[in-house]
Scaffold this motif. Structure first.
Motif, short mmCIF file in Angstrom:
data_model
loop_
_atom_site.label_atom_id
_atom_site.label_comp_id
_atom_site.label_asym_id
_atom_site.label_seq_id
_atom_site.Cartn_x
_atom_site.Cartn_y
_atom_site.Cartn_z
N LYS A 794 0.89 -1.18 -0.03
CA LYS A 794 0.23 0.08 0.15
C LYS A 794 0.76 1.52 -0.19
CE LYS A 794 -3.78 2.49 0.57
NZ LYS A 794 -4.70 2.53 -0.53
N LYS A 795 2.04 1.00 0.61
CA LYS A 795 2.92 2.14 0.76
C LYS A 795 4.51 1.67 0.51
CE LYS A 795 2.88 6.07 3.44
NZ LYS A 795 2.73 6.86 4.39
N ALA A 796 5.32 2.16 -0.47
CA ALA A 796 6.38 1.54 -0.59
C ALA A 796 7.69 2.66 -0.13
CB ALA A 796 6.79 1.27 -2.27
N LEU A 797 8.81 2.23 -0.08
CA LEU A 797 9.94 3.01 0.39
C LEU A 797 10.67 3.00 -1.13
CD1 LEU A 797 12.04 4.67 1.91
CD2 LEU A 797 12.93 2.43 2.61
N ILE A 798 10.99 4.23 -1.61
CA ILE A 798 11.99 4.51 -2.74
C ILE A 798 13.37 5.17 -2.38
CG2 ILE A 798 12.20 5.60 -5.13
CD1 ILE A 798 9.22 5.26 -5.51
N LYS A 799 14.46 4.34 -2.09
CA LYS A 799 15.48 4.89 -1.75
C LYS A 799 16.42 4.13 -2.39
CE LYS A 799 18.20 5.47 2.63
NZ LYS A 799 18.12 5.25 4.18
N PRO A 800 16.91 4.29 -3.75
CA PRO A 800 18.08 3.81 -4.29
C PRO A 800 19.35 4.27 -3.65
CG PRO A 800 17.20 5.51 -5.61
CD PRO A 800 16.12 5.35 -4.48
N GLN A 801 20.48 3.45 -3.56
CA GLN A 801 21.62 3.73 -2.84
C GLN A 801 22.85 3.50 -3.94
OE1 GLN A 801 21.86 2.73 1.39
NE2 GLN A 801 19.98 2.22 1.11
#
Length: 892
Positions: A794-801
């Motif tokens: 329902k909610k995602a984390l978008i955090k490319p490293q």
């Protein structure tokens, strides 16, 4: 109606189709397409048409995943046409439709009983026991046989359904038309559950004479299983068919009385050893003829099996790829070997007609050793198909076996072999692909593809450890560590929910202890002994499924199983694991001797106790999700007590861990087992982990327990550059060592093949194990930068490293709401990121200088990215001369 958001598909529970569901009130889910900015659903309508009458149900809700069935419950065979549309602030989406039809919801719906060969497994063998002769089940392999029934139709029914399963496996035809699924009904704990499927066969029926025909083989039901020669008849000794053909609600044909049987062209069909086919025997005419040639005998009618009969949510086993021969090899000894260029699970189809007589022999293996077929890892598994020549062979492929292989040694083909005479057929339970990954580093991409191929090869009916040797069982530890990766790459909900059903039944039969293989059986007592990491699957897998698919019912189904497992764990006086027991723990630690994979460098009971606390916390979390607050509080309190005891035993006042290894430190950090009253402890353990990976020169030093955690732990604690350095290490043990050695699937051991090209001397090794493929989660979550924040995405984390020498990466995931996508490109210190969030969902975007929550739609970001030191220098206080240098990692 809006033109920017559409509903792309409608699903019932987790079934791959709506035909033959075993739920009277199946929940509905729909995915969205479209790039509308910040679109959310505020309501929906479901229109259900039953018996020609439509009724519309309007609901004010944002829910679009697993919403309640709105109509009256379905009865057996009831069909409904279901349409759904969603309402947002800008209006309605399109209507999307799908049909649903119930299977048999009551045991009394079965009018059929079993039909079986009157010879195989009936009388058993006479053996001497003491002073008396006693009959016992036949221990020989069960020869495949054919069953058939002729029936007459005055007219063809408007609707016709075949409900079919077997004790064993079946290949079934209606008037010569083969049903599409392979090795049906797969492998279950047959004494508790047998799957059956419903098929629409109306197109195959005809006025007048009709024939329903089946090949029956022993399958997993009665074949030999396990190593050392194996044990047969683990669930029964009489392979048999159960089928009920109905037209317009009337039974047209059913197994039981009135069927006939005969042997045929397939004279052997065994999962481990392979198949034998005599092309001189008619293998087609019997499918349609009123009176077929050959000797046909009356089949035995056996009672309906005393077990739960259900249509499964697991997709059927089907062909998903066809591979061409890339090279025809002549070995040093003069043998002819076909190289398909890819290790996979499946079989060979012969597409050209061979000449001559005699026997064509196809022997399968995963690797070559010293230029010859490397069969030692197969142990006593023959993995050989024999085709007796003289009749039609072109088009042949086996029905009752599968092999894990890349290479096939061919003998008995008299003409020169070009390679196009054969094709490799890759099979798997047909879970739809949901996750994709790509980056600028071709070797990382190859590693990711290796994970995908191993997932496919080890999801044939159950999640197995390997597809090739005399084993291929549903090891719980392997499945536990790979579940998050599996859930991302494939729509695994139905597949794993089906397997958990068997787990709960086998666990109950073991007094709460989770067997280490599912389906489990009694021939090997160790299967029912308690093992941490393995048994913890009872709690961790359902929670992982909830995280990925948002299905509370899976949690509710498994909650008692979770509690039973915690209650069955043998405890010491202080509440942790009993240290007198054998444990697999960090199984296949690369420093363990080849023949003693359990001798890991990490204290096995630090591993078991870390998992115990983590599992106890997970059960508390699940209890809270289910509204069981009192039980949640109980398990939370227990976890706090266990954590204090854990610290007393394993962590010194100086913040040193008794077992100072990559695995121990990763478990403590990733499972949050640091002392909450000592904030300096975490920093000290992070520094210690950095020192450990430096000391190992960034080579992997973890087994089953530590490998899924090591890279995520480094990345989560500010050591992303060290995580990349470990991922790209080229020396054994490492992931890249396997890639550089030519691996096309994941290996069981870090050194399944030694640098000189010889096979690991250990008795147990395979070249297609998915457990260490858990590394793909790091690619998805850290390199690509996409992970779930709320259940069901329902909610995602978008955090490319970004890191290492990568210049770009992209990741996509077809979530229960629709497609999430992240792509990034690095030019110097300029980082460009493209983001896509599906309708009715949201994401938290974390980038340098950016931390915001966004709704659906596409967005672009350009930020400055300060890269970490690359390659990272050793953190040892005094590095040894001649230590790690830049040329030991894969640069491209």
């Amino acid at each position: 109606m809006t033109n920017t958001v559409t509903i792309s598909e409608l699903q019932f529970e987790h079934y791959p189709t709506g035909l033959g569901v075993s739920h009277a009130s199946p929940r509905l889910s729909w995915r969205f397409d479209g790039d509308a900015r910040d679109w959310t659903q505020v309501g929906y309508e479901v229109r259900v048409t039953r018996n020609g009458k439509a009724k519309t149900f309007a609901v004010d809700s944002a829910a679009s995943v697993l919403v309640p069935w709105p109509s009256e419950p379905l009865a057996s065979r009831d069909a409904a046409h279901v349409e759904v549309r969603s309402r947002g602030a800008d209006g309605w989406t399109n209507w999307t439709a799908a049909d649903v039809e119930a299977a048999f919801l009551d045991r009394s719906d079965w009018k059929a009983s079993l039909s079986a060969c009157s010879e195989i497994g009936k009388n058993g063998n006479l053996v001497l026991k003491g002073m008396a002769m006693e009959q016992v089940p036949d221990t020989r392999d069960k020869k495949p046989y054919r069953l058939r029934k002729t029936f007459t139709l005055d007219t063809v029914p408007k609707t016709s359904r075949l409900y079919v399963t077997a004790q064993g496996v079946h290949t079934t035809y209606i008037n010569g038309h083969r049903l599409p699924d392979l090795l049906e009904p797969g492998w279950t704990s047959y004494q508790r559950n047998i799957n059956y499927r419903a098929y629409d066969v109306a197109p195959f029926l005809q006025p007048g004479k009709n024939v329903i025909a089946s090949w029956i083989g022993e399958g997993w039901f009665s074949t030999r299983l396990t190593w050392g020669g194996g044990v047969r008849d683990n669930w029964g000794h009489r392979p048999a068919l159960l089928a009920q053909l109905e037209g317009d609600g009337q039974v047209l044909a059913a197994t039981g009385d009135g069927w006939e049987w005969s042997y045929g062209a397939t004279t052997q069909g065994e999962i481990y050893d392979g198949e034998t086919f005599d092309s001189n025997v008619d293998d087609v005419e019997w499918l349609t003829a009123d009176k077929p040639a050959g000797e046909w005998k009356k089949a035995d009618a056996l009672p309906l099996p005393d077990t739960n009969l259900v249509t499964p949510e697991i997709p059927p086993i089907r062909e998903y790829d066809r591979l061409k021969v890339v090279e025809v090899i002549t070995t040093p000894s003069g043998k002819t070997v076909l190289d398909f260029g890819q290790n996979f699970a499946g079989h060979v189809e012969i597409v050209a007609q061979p000449t001559g007589t005699g026997t064509l022999v196809l022997r399968h293996a995963e690797v070559l050793e010293k230029g010859e077929l490397g069969v030692r890892p197969l142990r006593v598994c023959k993995a050989t198909d024999n085709i007796i020549l003289g009749g039609k062979v072109a088009g042949w492929q086996p029905k009752f076996t599968f092999h894990g292989f890349r290479y096939v040694q061919v003998s008995g083909w008299t003409a020169p072999i070009k390679g196009d005479e054969f094709v490799g057929v890759a099979i798997s339970s047909n879970c739809s692909r949901t996750g994709q990954f790509d980056c600028s580093h071709p070797k990382i991409n190859r590693l990711h593809e290796n994970v995908v191929w191993s997932m496919r090869a080890n999801t044939i009916s159950v999640p197995t450890d390997c597809p090739q040797r005399d084993e291929r069982m549903g090891w719980t530890g392997d499945a536990q560590v790979i579940t998050p990766t599996f859930n991302f790459l494939f729509d695994s909900a139905g597949f794993l929910r089906n397997w958990l059903r068997d787990l709960r039944g086998d666990q109950a039969a073991s007094n709460g202890c989770v067997p280490i293989v599912i389906p489990s059986f009694d021939s090997i007592p160790m299967f029912s002994s308690p093992h941490a990491v393995w048994g913890d699957v009872a709690a961790l897998m359902p929670n992982d499924l909830y995280t990925s698919f948002g299905d509370k019912d899976i949690l509710a189904e498994s909650f008692e199983s979770m509690k039973s497992w915690l209650g069955a764990i043998p405890r010491s006086d202080v509440g942790l694991w009993d240290t007198s027991l054998f444990q697999f723990a960090d199984w296949l630690d690369p420093k363990a001797p080849p023949e003693r994979a359990q001798l890991c460098t990490t204290d096995p009971f630090l591993v078991t106790d870390a998992y115990l606390i983590h599992t106890t916390r997970t059960v508390a979390k699940v209890a809270r999700v289910l509204g069981k607050d009192d039980e949640a509080a109980k398990y939370d309190a227990n976890a706090r007590e266990l954590l204090q005891t854990f610290h007393d035993l394993y962590i010194t006042k100086g913040n040193r861990v008794v077992s100072d290894t990559q695995t121990a430190l990763s478990l403590i950090l990733q499972f949050d087992l640091v002392d909450p009253a000592r904030p300096e402890q975490k920093e000290a353990l992070v520094k210690r982990l950095a020192l450990q990976v430096s000391k190992e020169e960034w080579q992997v030093a973890t087994g089953f327990a530590g490998t899924p955690l090591i890279l995520p732990t480094l990345a989560a604690n500010g050591l992303t550059n060290h995580a990349y350095r470990m991922l790209l290490s080229r020396d054994c043990p490492s992931w890249m060592y396997q890639v550089l050695m030519g691996a096309t699937t994941m290996w069981e051991r870090w050194d399944s093949m030694l640098p000189d090209g010889t096979i690991n001397p250990g008795e147990m090794t395979s070249f297609n194990h998915y457990a260490f493929g858990a590394v793909a989660a790091f690619m998805h979550n850290t390199i690509g930068g996409l992970s779930p924040l709320e259940a069901g995405w329902k909610k995602a984390l978008i955090k490319p490293q970004p890191g290492a020498n990568l210049t770009h990466a992209s990741v996509e995931f077809k979530s229960p709401y629709g497609k999430y996508a992240v792509s990034w490109r690095l030019n110097g210190d300029d980082l460009s990121v493209e983001v896509e969030v599906p309708p009715n969902a949201s994401a938290v975007v974390e980038l340098p200088g950016v931390n915001e929550t966004v709704g659906s739609g596409t967005r672009s970001y350009k930020v400055k990215c300060e890269a970490q030191e690359w390659p990272p220098k050793s953190l040892l206080p005094n590095p040894m001369p001649g230590g790690s240098t830049e040329d030991k990692w894969v640069k491209e």
